[in-house]
Scaffold this active site. Structure first.
Site, PDB file in Angstrom:
ATOM      1  N   ARG A 168       0.820  -1.203   0.000  1.00 58.81           N
ATOM      2  CA  ARG A 168       0.000   0.000   0.000  1.00 58.81           C
ATOM      3  C   ARG A 168       0.855   1.255   0.000  1.00 58.81           C
ATOM      4  O   ARG A 168       0.516   2.246  -0.621  1.00 58.81           O
ATOM      5  CB  ARG A 168      -0.910  -0.025   1.223  1.00 58.81           C
ATOM      6  CG  ARG A 168      -1.563   1.303   1.527  1.00 58.81           C
ATOM      7  CD  ARG A 168      -2.858   1.127   2.275  1.00 58.81           C
ATOM      8  NE  ARG A 168      -3.726   0.210   1.589  1.00 58.81           N
ATOM      9  CZ  ARG A 168      -4.565  -0.629   2.196  1.00 58.81           C
ATOM     10  NH1 ARG A 168      -4.631  -0.647   3.521  1.00 58.81           N
ATOM     11  NH2 ARG A 168      -5.334  -1.432   1.504  1.00 58.81           N
ATOM     12  N   TYR A 169       1.911   1.221   0.765  1.00 60.00           N
ATOM     13  CA  TYR A 169       2.779   2.393   0.899  1.00 60.00           C
ATOM     14  C   TYR A 169       4.017   2.208   0.013  1.00 60.00           C
ATOM     15  O   TYR A 169       4.393   1.081  -0.301  1.00 60.00           O
ATOM     16  CB  TYR A 169       3.215   2.529   2.357  1.00 60.00           C
ATOM     17  CG  TYR A 169       2.087   2.734   3.330  1.00 60.00           C
ATOM     18  CD1 TYR A 169       1.443   3.961   3.427  1.00 60.00           C
ATOM     19  CD2 TYR A 169       1.661   1.702   4.170  1.00 60.00           C
ATOM     20  CE1 TYR A 169       0.409   4.161   4.338  1.00 60.00           C
ATOM     21  CE2 TYR A 169       0.633   1.888   5.080  1.00 60.00           C
ATOM     22  CZ  TYR A 169       0.016   3.119   5.171  1.00 60.00           C
ATOM     23  OH  TYR A 169      -0.998   3.313   6.059  1.00 60.00           O
ATOM     24  N   ARG A 176       7.163   0.095   1.977  1.00 57.16           N
ATOM     25  CA  ARG A 176       7.003  -1.017   2.916  1.00 57.16           C
ATOM     26  C   ARG A 176       5.800  -1.879   2.562  1.00 57.16           C
ATOM     27  O   ARG A 176       4.834  -1.392   1.969  1.00 57.16           O
ATOM     28  CB  ARG A 176       6.890  -0.506   4.350  1.00 57.16           C
ATOM     29  CG  ARG A 176       5.771   0.486   4.597  1.00 57.16           C
ATOM     30  CD  ARG A 176       6.164   1.363   5.789  1.00 57.16           C
ATOM     31  NE  ARG A 176       5.080   2.219   6.235  1.00 57.16           N
ATOM     32  CZ  ARG A 176       4.726   3.347   5.634  1.00 57.16           C
ATOM     33  NH1 ARG A 176       5.328   3.738   4.538  1.00 57.16           N
ATOM     34  NH2 ARG A 176       3.739   4.084   6.131  1.00 57.16           N
ATOM     35  N   CYS A 215      -4.347 -17.771  14.695  1.00 59.04           N
ATOM     36  CA  CYS A 215      -3.904 -17.021  15.852  1.00 59.04           C
ATOM     37  C   CYS A 215      -4.140 -17.918  17.060  1.00 59.04           C
ATOM     38  O   CYS A 215      -4.947 -18.848  16.988  1.00 59.04           O
ATOM     39  CB  CYS A 215      -4.711 -15.738  16.030  1.00 59.04           C
ATOM     40  SG  CYS A 215      -4.582 -14.651  14.611  1.00 59.04           S
ATOM     41  N   CYS A 266      -9.517 -12.671  18.262  1.00 56.83           N
ATOM     42  CA  CYS A 266     -10.093 -11.458  18.837  1.00 56.83           C
ATOM     43  C   CYS A 266     -11.434 -11.217  18.171  1.00 56.83           C
ATOM     44  O   CYS A 266     -11.547 -11.266  16.945  1.00 56.83           O
ATOM     45  CB  CYS A 266      -9.187 -10.270  18.575  1.00 56.83           C
ATOM     46  SG  CYS A 266      -7.484 -10.583  19.047  1.00 56.83           S
ATOM     47  N   CYS A 315     -11.479  -8.548  15.371  1.00 58.01           N
ATOM     48  CA  CYS A 315     -10.411  -8.653  14.363  1.00 58.01           C
ATOM     49  C   CYS A 315     -10.780  -8.022  13.017  1.00 58.01           C
ATOM     50  O   CYS A 315     -11.834  -8.293  12.452  1.00 58.01           O
ATOM     51  CB  CYS A 315     -10.066 -10.115  14.143  1.00 58.01           C
ATOM     52  SG  CYS A 315      -8.750 -10.329  12.928  1.00 58.01           S
ATOM     53  N   ARG A 326      -9.084  -8.639  10.316  1.00 53.84           N
ATOM     54  CA  ARG A 326      -8.794  -9.615   9.255  1.00 53.84           C
ATOM     55  C   ARG A 326      -9.600 -10.891   9.429  1.00 53.84           C
ATOM     56  O   ARG A 326      -9.143 -11.969   9.077  1.00 53.84           O
ATOM     57  CB  ARG A 326      -7.300  -9.940   9.229  1.00 53.84           C
ATOM     58  CG  ARG A 326      -6.459  -8.733   8.976  1.00 53.84           C
ATOM     59  CD  ARG A 326      -5.232  -8.998   8.131  1.00 53.84           C
ATOM     60  NE  ARG A 326      -4.547  -7.738   7.944  1.00 53.84           N
ATOM     61  CZ  ARG A 326      -3.537  -7.318   8.704  1.00 53.84           C
ATOM     62  NH1 ARG A 326      -3.044  -8.125   9.642  1.00 53.84           N
ATOM     63  NH2 ARG A 326      -2.995  -6.140   8.514  1.00 53.84           N
ATOM     64  N   ASP A 374     -12.000  -0.653  12.964  1.00 55.20           N
ATOM     65  CA  ASP A 374     -12.363  -0.633  11.545  1.00 55.20           C
ATOM     66  C   ASP A 374     -13.814  -1.051  11.329  1.00 55.20           C
ATOM     67  O   ASP A 374     -14.403  -1.743  12.152  1.00 55.20           O
ATOM     68  CB  ASP A 374     -11.455  -1.581  10.751  1.00 55.20           C
ATOM     69  CG  ASP A 374     -10.049  -1.023  10.587  1.00 55.20           C
ATOM     70  OD1 ASP A 374      -9.903   0.212  10.483  1.00 55.20           O
ATOM     71  OD2 ASP A 374      -9.102  -1.831  10.566  1.00 55.20           O
ATOM     72  N   ASP A 392      -7.977   3.936   9.794  1.00 50.98           N
ATOM     73  CA  ASP A 392      -7.516   3.337   8.540  1.00 50.98           C
ATOM     74  C   ASP A 392      -8.551   3.724   7.482  1.00 50.98           C
ATOM     75  O   ASP A 392      -9.715   3.349   7.588  1.00 50.98           O
ATOM     76  CB  ASP A 392      -7.377   1.813   8.693  1.00 50.98           C
ATOM     77  CG  ASP A 392      -6.125   1.299   7.998  1.00 50.98           C
ATOM     78  OD1 ASP A 392      -5.899   1.698   6.830  1.00 50.98           O
ATOM     79  OD2 ASP A 392      -5.384   0.518   8.601  1.00 50.98           O
ATOM     80  N   LYS A 407      -3.311   4.386   7.050  1.00 48.22           N
ATOM     81  CA  LYS A 407      -3.532   4.946   8.383  1.00 48.22           C
ATOM     82  C   LYS A 407      -3.497   6.469   8.339  1.00 48.22           C
ATOM     83  O   LYS A 407      -2.511   7.046   7.911  1.00 48.22           O
ATOM     84  CB  LYS A 407      -2.453   4.425   9.326  1.00 48.22           C
ATOM     85  CG  LYS A 407      -2.448   2.915   9.426  1.00 48.22           C
ATOM     86  CD  LYS A 407      -1.289   2.434  10.275  1.00 48.22           C
ATOM     87  CE  LYS A 407      -1.234   0.928  10.332  1.00 48.22           C
ATOM     88  NZ  LYS A 407      -0.845   0.323   9.038  1.00 48.22           N
TER      89      LYS A 407
HETATM   90  C1  LIG Z   1      -0.134  -0.673   8.886  1.00 47.99           C
HETATM   91  C2  LIG Z   1       0.382  -1.079   7.612  1.00 47.99           C
HETATM   92  C3  LIG Z   1       1.742  -0.935   7.289  1.00 47.99           C
HETATM   93  C4  LIG Z   1       2.734  -0.347   8.256  1.00 47.99           C
HETATM   94  O1  LIG Z   1       2.448   0.999   8.497  1.00 47.99           O
HETATM   95  P1  LIG Z   1       3.319   1.853   9.514  1.00 47.99           P
HETATM   96  O2  LIG Z   1       2.591   3.142   9.662  1.00 47.99           O
HETATM   97  O3  LIG Z   1       4.663   2.015   8.881  1.00 47.99           O
HETATM   98  O4  LIG Z   1       3.427   1.086  10.782  1.00 47.99           O
HETATM   99  C5  LIG Z   1       2.148  -1.323   6.046  1.00 47.99           C
HETATM  100  N1  LIG Z   1       1.295  -1.840   5.148  1.00 47.99           N
HETATM  101  C6  LIG Z   1      -0.018  -1.973   5.413  1.00 47.99           C
HETATM  102  C7  LIG Z   1      -0.918  -2.517   4.364  1.00 47.99           C
HETATM  103  C8  LIG Z   1      -0.511  -1.609   6.650  1.00 47.99           C
HETATM  104  O5  LIG Z   1      -1.820  -1.759   6.924  1.00 47.99           O
HETATM  105  S1  SF4 Z   2      -6.614  -9.025  15.808  1.00 46.47           S
HETATM  106 FE1  SF4 Z   2      -7.054 -10.729  14.373  1.00 46.47          FE
HETATM  107  S2  SF4 Z   2      -5.078 -11.208  13.447  1.00 46.47           S
HETATM  108 FE2  SF4 Z   2      -4.651 -10.028  15.299  1.00 46.47          FE
HETATM  109  S3  SF4 Z   2      -4.341 -11.558  16.927  1.00 46.47           S
HETATM  110 FE3  SF4 Z   2      -6.492 -10.956  16.994  1.00 46.47          FE
HETATM  111  S4  SF4 Z   2      -7.534 -12.469  15.712  1.00 46.47           S
HETATM  112 FE4  SF4 Z   2      -5.369 -12.581  15.205  1.00 46.47          FE
END
Ligand SMILES: *Cc1c(COP(=O)(O)O)cnc(C)c1O
Ligand code: SF4
Length: 387
Positions: free
Chosen positions: A131-132, A135, A144, A148, A151, A153, A312, A349, A356
């Site tokens: 995305r960025y 990174r 996991c 959670c 979550c 995801r 989210d 987000d 973010k």
């Molecule tokens: C959170 C995230 C990162 C890391 O972001 P930082 O602000 O550098 O911690 C990188 N890629 C994705 C897709 C993210 O959601």
């Molecule tokens: S937030 Fe989602 S991915 Fe993260 S530890 Fe909890 S269940 Fe696992």
């Protein structure tokens, strides 16, 4: 060599004896301390069903209904360690609400989405989100230790068939090699510490070997939900790949137990810098004094608060979400009032893939040519003149 192993065993037994004072649940009274300290034992003995849970927790009708419906990606999984932190009589226990499903998860609100941050759209290779500019995020597992209930995801996690990342690793590494602007790789998931040490090491090693990658991070909640996962073997493996940072996920001061502190100490003593991400959750950590306490407790275990996330817009999480103003007010009550290191950045987000976005109190009251009118944390007004 032999004496070193004995030394480690001795320490681990001491730790085990200490933690065994904690499991107040009679369920675990006959467990061998060495089993209790074994993360594989903890995983194997996770609580997965309503029947098991109802033996030790006074379930509410809302939980009973949630548990009857929670399957597949919505499945429940609670480590014995985490279970010992749950208040069996208080349905509002923050540990409990994060781990036991309720019927509210099955109510979908109008703005909620399956993939609110559009991670799937920004995934050029399976298991990698780009995305960025500099990174990427790698989704290393679909498992996991504890799932959670909030979550983000949940579309990905919760399925126990072990398709390991190893099958995808080659295409991920090829992508990193072809995109030399990527200097920072965040290995998250699911939880990467669910992988066995040798598999995790193979992943780290291959990514570390890409010349343009200069910084690695591991995102894990296991030191919080299953601190026994942090073994001396894991720490000595991770420290070989320095600089490697570990991002944890803490939501409430109750999570910072003696046992969790031991895990964080082992990582910090191993030279691994620790950060924490927190999800703002209604009724769990949405009061400024609880958030402040959490941030203070984190600093005491050498974990630097990094982000607070607005919860989210994930399907079925409405009951956890607060207005954005609640998060802004928390930052207002932290900044200036306490140690700067205890103040994370509150982010939303951007729905649909915006990344973010920091939101916080506004300290710039007006801005004209060469003149800034600012307020401080007490609300006093100051003028800063530029030359
Ligand atoms: C959170 C995230 C990162 C890391 O972001 P930082 O602000 O550098 O911690 C990188 N890629 C994705 C897709 C993210 O959601
Ligand atoms: S937030 Fe989602 S991915 Fe993260 S530890 Fe909890 S269940 Fe696992």
């Amino acid at each position: 060599m032999v004496s070193e192993v004995l030394q480690v065993q001795k320490i681990e037994t001491q730790i085990a004896k200490k933690t065994l004072e904690a499991p107040h649940l009679s369920l675990y009274k006959d467990v061998d301390p060495l089993d209790w300290e074994d993360w594989h034992w903890q995983l194997k003995n996770r609580i997965r069903t309503k029947e098991e849970l109802s033996k030790v927790i006074n379930l509410t009708p809302e939980e009973e209904e949630g548990l009857s419906q929670a399957k597949g990606r919505m499945a429940m999984s609670i480590t014995p360690y985490w279970l010992t932190l749950i208040d069996p009589h208080d349905p509002n226990c923050p540990i409990r609400r994060q781990s036991i499903p309720t019927k509210y998860e099955f109510i979908i609100s109008p703005h909620e989405m399956v993939d609110p941050c559009a991670e799937d759209r920004d995934s050029p290779v399976a298991g990698l989100v780009h995305r960025y500019p500099d990174r990427v995020l790698i989704l290393a597992t679909e498992q996991c230790a504890m799932y959670c209930r909030h979550c983000t995801r949940r579309r990905l996690v919760g399925v126990e068939h072990k398709e390991t990342i190893l099958g995808r690793l080659e295409s991920i590494v090829d992508y990193l090699k072809a995109n030399r602007k990527i200097r920072d790789v965040l290995i998250s998931g699911g939880d990467p510490l669910m992988l066995e040490d040798d598999i995790l090491e193979a992943v780290i090693q291959k990514i570390r070997a890409v010349p343009s990658v200069e910084f690695l991070r591991i995102g894990t909640r296991m030191p919080v939900t299953l601190p026994q996962r942090v073994t001396s073997g894991l720490v000595s493996m991770l420290r070989k790949y320095s600089p490697l940072w570990v991002s944890l996920h803490f939501n409430h001061p109750k999570e910072i137990t003696k046992r969790c502190k031991i895990a964080c100490d082992m990582l910090a003593d191993g030279g691994i810098p620790l950060g924490s991400q927190t999800v703002l959750l209604k009724g769990i950590n949405d009061r400024p004094y609880i958030m402040k306490k959490l941030m203070h407790e984190l600093l005491k275990i050498r974990v630097r608060p990094y982000y607070i996330y607005q919860c989210d817009l994930v399907r079925g999480t409405h009951h956890f979400r607060t207005p954005v103003a609640v998060g802004i007010n928390i930052i207002e009550k932290l900044r200036g009032h306490t140690t700067g290191y205890a103040v994370p950045v509150y982010v939303v987000d951007g729905p649909g893939g915006g990344g973010k976005i920091p939101v916080g109190p506004n300290y710039v009251l007006s801005q004209a040519k060469g003149k800034y009118v600012l307020r401080n944390y007490k609300g006093k007004i100051y003028t800063y003149l530029e030359e």
